[in-house]
Write an enzyme that holds these catalytic residues in place. Structure first.
Site, mmCIF file in Angstrom:
data_model
loop_
_atom_site.group_PDB
_atom_site.id
_atom_site.type_symbol
_atom_site.label_atom_id
_atom_site.label_comp_id
_atom_site.label_asym_id
_atom_site.label_seq_id
_atom_site.Cartn_x
_atom_site.Cartn_y
_atom_site.Cartn_z
ATOM 1 N N PRO A 66 55.420 -27.543 65.649
ATOM 2 C CA PRO A 66 54.348 -28.519 65.494
ATOM 3 C C PRO A 66 53.154 -28.116 66.367
ATOM 4 C CG PRO A 66 56.300 -29.528 66.489
ATOM 5 C CD PRO A 66 56.615 -28.106 66.236
ATOM 6 N N HIS A 67 51.966 -28.235 65.804
ATOM 7 C CA HIS A 67 50.778 -27.830 66.542
ATOM 8 C C HIS A 67 49.608 -28.710 66.131
ATOM 9 C CE1 HIS A 67 51.196 -25.405 62.875
ATOM 10 N NE2 HIS A 67 49.873 -25.429 62.796
ATOM 11 N N ALA A 68 48.656 -28.826 67.047
ATOM 12 C CA ALA A 68 47.494 -29.670 66.786
ATOM 13 C C ALA A 68 46.326 -29.228 67.648
ATOM 14 C CB ALA A 68 47.832 -31.130 67.076
#
Length: 150
Positions: A66-68
């Site tokens: 997960p990345h943002a």
């Protein structure tokens, strides 16, 4: 030492994480970032959820990344999480995940963001590496393993 290993701090290796789903996991990441780096929890949680709604960040073989992007960040943060119980992540192989790498980058993202994603995908595509990681029992062993992966 790899760029990923340089960015990963032992305090950002979280083992036995009590989360049973993605929203719960992202909430725990938000809590950690707020307590450790004074980053607003809601910004982290919302950004990760929004990115996940655009498409699953599960890459398969028990791994999710997960990345943002967050405008509140000045530098890249990476975390490694191992949940107590596997988490469904809508991966291509439909396997639940046990290894989670969270990548939080300043907005706008730099080319380093994509380089890190590629490095992580390459590292976790190695069965031997994943087996070694599973044998690690504490944060320092995990940090040492990532440090040795150059």
């Amino acid at each position: 030492m790899s760029k990923f290993a340089e960015l990963l701090n032992t305090q950002d290796i979280l083992l036995g994480v009590e989360a049973t789903n993605k929203p719960g996991l992202f909430e725990l990441v938000g809590q950690h970032m707020e307590q450790t780096y004074q980053l607003p929890r809601s910004c982290v949680t919302t950004s990760l959820l929004r990115r996940e709604q655009a498409g699953s960040t599960g890459i398969g073989e028990g791994v999710a990344v997960p990345h943002a992007r967050l405008s509140e960040l000045d530098s890249i943060h990476v975390l490694y999480l191992r949940p107590k119980e596997f988490i469904a992540f809508n991966t291509p192989d439909r396997k639940p995940v046990s290894d989670i790498i969270v990548l939080l980058v300043p907005a706008p993202a730099s080319p380093l963001h994509l380089d890190l994603l590629a490095e992580i995908a390459h590292m976790f595509s190695d069965n031997k590496f994943r087996e070694e990681l599973d044998r690690c029992k504490n944060e320092q062993e995990i940090k040492n393993l990532f440090d040795c992966r150059s």
